[in-house]
Scaffold this active site. Structure first.
Site, PDB file in Angstrom:
ATOM      1  N   VAL A 131     117.142 -62.970 -54.879  1.00 36.77           N
ATOM      2  CA  VAL A 131     117.486 -61.786 -54.139  1.00 36.77           C
ATOM      3  C   VAL A 131     116.830 -60.483 -54.741  1.00 36.77           C
ATOM      4  O   VAL A 131     116.310 -60.382 -55.892  1.00 36.77           O
ATOM      5  CB  VAL A 131     119.135 -61.443 -54.148  1.00 36.77           C
ATOM      6  CG1 VAL A 131     119.673 -62.831 -53.621  1.00 36.77           C
ATOM      7  CG2 VAL A 131     119.734 -61.098 -55.455  1.00 36.77           C
ATOM      8  N   GLU A 132     116.972 -59.521 -53.656  1.00 38.10           N
ATOM      9  CA  GLU A 132     116.127 -58.159 -54.315  1.00 38.10           C
ATOM     10  C   GLU A 132     114.995 -58.448 -54.559  1.00 38.10           C
ATOM     11  O   GLU A 132     114.205 -57.632 -55.661  1.00 38.10           O
ATOM     12  CB  GLU A 132     116.849 -57.389 -55.308  1.00 38.10           C
ATOM     13  CG  GLU A 132     118.451 -57.246 -54.958  1.00 38.10           C
ATOM     14  CD  GLU A 132     118.718 -56.038 -54.135  1.00 38.10           C
ATOM     15  OE1 GLU A 132     117.802 -55.598 -53.515  1.00 38.10           O
ATOM     16  OE2 GLU A 132     119.907 -55.633 -53.857  1.00 38.10           O
ATOM     17  N   GLY A 133     113.950 -59.195 -53.831  1.00 46.48           N
ATOM     18  CA  GLY A 133     112.793 -59.208 -54.194  1.00 46.48           C
ATOM     19  C   GLY A 133     112.601 -60.800 -55.015  1.00 46.48           C
ATOM     20  O   GLY A 133     112.980 -60.635 -56.219  1.00 46.48           O
TER      21      GLY A 133
END
Length: 801
Positions: free
Chosen positions: A494-496
């Site tokens: 997540v988040e990249g």
């Protein structure tokens, strides 16, 4: 000499243009280096500044050198997409800029006043956060309820856990980034499902976006409702066809007129979207949505494509389909898809109103630092601290071959990694949140800590599971670590996604954003006014060349002297590490310029090389954080093994990344020259020695001030029926009994510790008057506590009981 150098330089650039290969950057870079060597006045001569409206071409350097070079730059500079450009413009340059300089100003780091937790924040952590942790039973949450119990949801809302970032004037807690991180970290040591639930509204979501970009009317209405939990927010970004490439989302909105509730023929947007992986989506009442806006009927103006835009939509709006739930690796926090087709909403639903149309991607990138720099690192450090405290205690209490397993060198090696990595990760967490609290928005550093702390968690958790063995594998109420192991891939993706973050973002964004000159050069090439562009480019380019020449000399000289000549203004044991990091900073700055000179625009596609350069930058930052933490805690002597382990680990990683880069560098002569310049005496750095690892493992195995500092901020229950509480109780009792048992072994050849043989052994020792009744009771209590710790859960064949 000056005129001859002009001719050489001009012919070199012309030749580079004619051959048209990827090596042109290196050719003109080499020519400039030679020119600087033979005529330093060429680079040192100050440019005569004059008004932009004057004729700057009157200066020979602007006319014969800078002008053709700027034209060349404009022609060969890779085109950046809008999403790339907005990502580069977002955030601020902080300590990463010093690391790119080749000569970091360590006084700037040492003088940095990292804000501490306020009295109000400490009271919240010691009060409501501890109370919440006491309420959490992770086995029941994940295995039985598959959700947080209703009383937990109520407690979270009533105590404003969802409003840590919302200002007090709207009813929020308005906590610092450090407090936000500390709350998430402590909850994560109790239940990752609960930690994720708490962290999402406080990171990338409607609350943060409203605070930064919302209209006053939007703030006044929504922020008080979010603060008290009357609204549960989520943010829908990821589409099945656009994950990492969020700028390519196919979700769209059409500007049109329509009806909304009792309002007729109003200007609005007809939305169609399909999202997934949306945390809190299944229970959200307020949906943040990212989409591309189009205006085919030109109701807003001449432009048809309006770009990525963000809107806030109540989930009870007709046409919104919240969907069902995903099942993210048994952590069971609320996560699921949502969609909508031809959903009409008024224009005032756009976050920030019509003035923010098309600015959605920039808004997201600027706010992404909270998720990357606060929430996920807090989860990672929480897992590391739990491993240090619990697995360290387990390794002392658990015995094999009559010896605590933590005394075996194989286990000791894993314990050293757990302790050393946790110290490094916590140092990076504190330094980064400190920067945020000082007003920085370090986009490059947020990517560094997101990647390296979640990867550090992966290593720590895997080592912990290796040590725990069967007790870590068998699920049940006594298993305190398996859910952290199951949740690893969530933080990684997540988040990249981590692969993307390492191979494209850290160095790809850092080289342009944090380098002292490259961003200025790119801005000059995009300047519409030619005279202004020429003046800006001339200043930046010649500054860049002076910077390049200084780093050639600095790298070679520090390599020859092993960094001993670097002036860093510190004392032992820190001084030597400051010198080594200074040496590697100079090497990194040189490698960055050489890679850009030689590879030019192709460096963007050479992700393996870019990733290795990113590893160098990242470990420079992590090593800086270790040094800062040690000094910030007044250089405790007991923590020196942790300091040494962290610094030597990061320095060795830097060396490994540089060697990997040079082994695969396409221009072999340049690679050989760089190897000689950076490591003239061969490889300089070694991984942490076994002696240091032994000292780090010792910190984890027994209670001490160093162990308490390392694990500060986790939740430890005083209930001995709790898994961690049971471990803490057993560790104290086992240590208390050890010196008595040691004496018995010396006096009784057949002394065999073990719970089943204990009464017989103690009776025999009492008969021989080898110990007192009180000492026998100490051993009995220790063995009972040890026996409780090593038990694992079992169930009926059908798992019904």
């Amino acid at each position: 000499m000056a005129w001859s150098m002009q001719v050489v330089i001009f012919l070199g650039i012309a030749f580079s243009v004619l051959i048209g290969t990827d090596q042109f950057n290196f050719l003109w870079g080499s020519i400039l280096v030679l020119a600087a060597i033979f005529d330093t006045r060429l680079l040192s001569r100050p440019l005569r500044l004059r008004a932009v409206t004057a004729q700057p071409t009157a200066d020979w350097r602007l006319r014969w050198f800078t002008s053709p070079l700027l034209k060349l730059f404009k022609r060969v500079t890779p085109k950046m997409s809008q999403t790339e450009r907005e990502a580069l413009d977002a955030g601020s340059v902080w300590w990463d800029g010093e690391l790119f300089s080749g000569k970091p100003n360590w006084n700037k780091l040492r003088d940095l006043k990292i804000p501490a937790l306020s009295a109000e924040e400490l009271a919240f952590i010691d009060g409501p956060v501890n109370a919440l942790c006491e309420m959490l039973d992770d086995w029941k949450i994940t295995h039985e309820h598959r959700d947080l119990p209703q009383e937990v949801w109520t407690y979270i809302k009533e105590n404003r856990f969802f409003s840590m970032i919302i200002p007090r004037r709207y009813g929020g807690l308005e906590f610092s980034a450090l407090a936000h991180s500390s709350v998430v970290m402590k909850i994560a040591t109790r239940s990752v499902s609960a930690a994720v639930t708490v962290m999402v509204p406080n990171s990338l979501g409607p609350g943060k976006l409203l605070m930064e970009y919302g209209t006053q009317e939007q703030k006044d209405y929504y922020l008080p409702r979010l603060a008290i939990g009357a609204e549960i927010p989520c943010f829908a970004l990821t589409n099945p066809e656009a994950g990492s490439d969020a700028g390519a989302i196919p979700d769209f909105g059409i500007v049109c007129r329509g009806n909304y509730q009792d309002r007729k023929n109003i200007l609005g947007i007809r939305l169609t979207w399909n999202k997934r992986y949306i945390t809190l989506g299944p229970v959200a009442t307020l949906l943040g949505l990212a989409f591309k806006l189009f205006d085919p009927d030109h109701l807003l103006g001449a432009e048809e494509e309006r770009g990525v835009t963000l809107a806030l939509i109540p989930t009870n709006t007709p046409g919104v389909n919240i969907g069902r739930r995903h099942f993210p690796l048994n952590l069971v926090f609320m996560n699921g898809p949502n969609s909508g087709k031809d959903v009409f909403v008024p224009m005032e639903f756009i976050i920030g109103g019509q003035a923010r149309i098309g600015q959605g991607w920039r808004m997201l990138v600027e706010c992404l630092a909270d998720g990357r720099a606060i929430s996920l690192p807090a989860l990672s450090v929480g897992s590391g601290k739990l491993a240090c405290r619990a697995v360290g205690a387990y390794s002392h209490v658990r015995r094999q071959f009559k010896t605590p397993i933590g005394r075996f060198e194989g286990v000791e090696e894993a314990l050293a990694r757990i302790g050393g990595l946790t110290y490094m990760m916590d140092a990076a967490r504190e330094l980064t949140t400190g920067g945020l609290d000082l007003g920085e928005k370090p986009s490059v550093i947020s990517a560094i800590v997101k990647y390296h702390l979640t990867e550090g968690m992966r290593r720590v958790v895997n080592d912990a599971m290796d040590i725990l063995g069967g007790s870590g594998v068998c699920m049940g109420p006594k298993n305190f670590f398996a859910r952290a192991y199951q949740g690893l891939p969530i933080s990684i993706t997540v988040e990249g996604a981590n692969i993307l973050t390492r191979s494209m973002i850290i160095f790809g964004q850092g080289a342009i954003r944090s380098h002292p000159y490259i961003f200025e050069e790119l801005q000059a090439t995009n300047e519409a006014d030619w005279n202004l562009a020429l003046t800006k480019f001339d200043r930046a380019f010649f500054g860049h060349m002076r910077f390049f020449m200084r780093n050639i000399w600095r790298t070679w000289f520090h390599g020859l002297t092993a960094g001993y000549t670097a002036m860093v203004g510190s004392r032992r044991p820190l001084r030597r590490y400051y010198q080594k990091f200074t040496r590697m900073s100079a090497a990194f700055a040189l490698l960055t310029d050489i890679a850009i000179f030689v590879l030019g625009g192709t460096l963007k596609r050479r992700e393996k090389l870019s990733a290795r350069l990113g590893d160098v930058l990242s470990n420079l930052y992590l090593g800086s954080a270790v040094l800062k933490r040690f000094e910030m805690q007044d250089c405790p002597k007991e923590d020196i093994p942790l300091l040494r382990w962290g610094c030597e680990y990061t320095l060795y990683n830097i060396q490994t990344a540089i060697e990997g880069l040079l082994q695969n560098f396409p221009n072999r002569p340049i690679a050989w020259w760089l190897k000689w310049a950076i490591f003239p005496w061969g490889s300089s750095f070694k991984p942490p020695q076994d002696k240091i690892g032994h000292q780090v493992a010792d910190i984890l195995l027994s209670p001490s001030h160093a162990r308490n500092r390392l694990t500060q901020g986790i939740f430890i229950s005083t209930n001995t029926n709790d898994a961690l509480g049971c471990l803490e109780d057993a560790l104290i009792k086992v240590i208390k009994a050890e010196h008595i048992e040691r004496r018995l072994r010396q006096q009784m050849d057949d002394y065999q510790p073990g719970f089943q043989l204990l009464d017989k052994m103690l009776a025999k020792a009492l008969d021989k008057k080898l110990l007192s009744t009180e000492e026998a009771q100490i051993i009995r209590e220790a063995e009972q506590a040890r026996w409780n710790v090593i038990q694992v859960d079992d169930f009926s064949k059908d798992f019904t009981a």
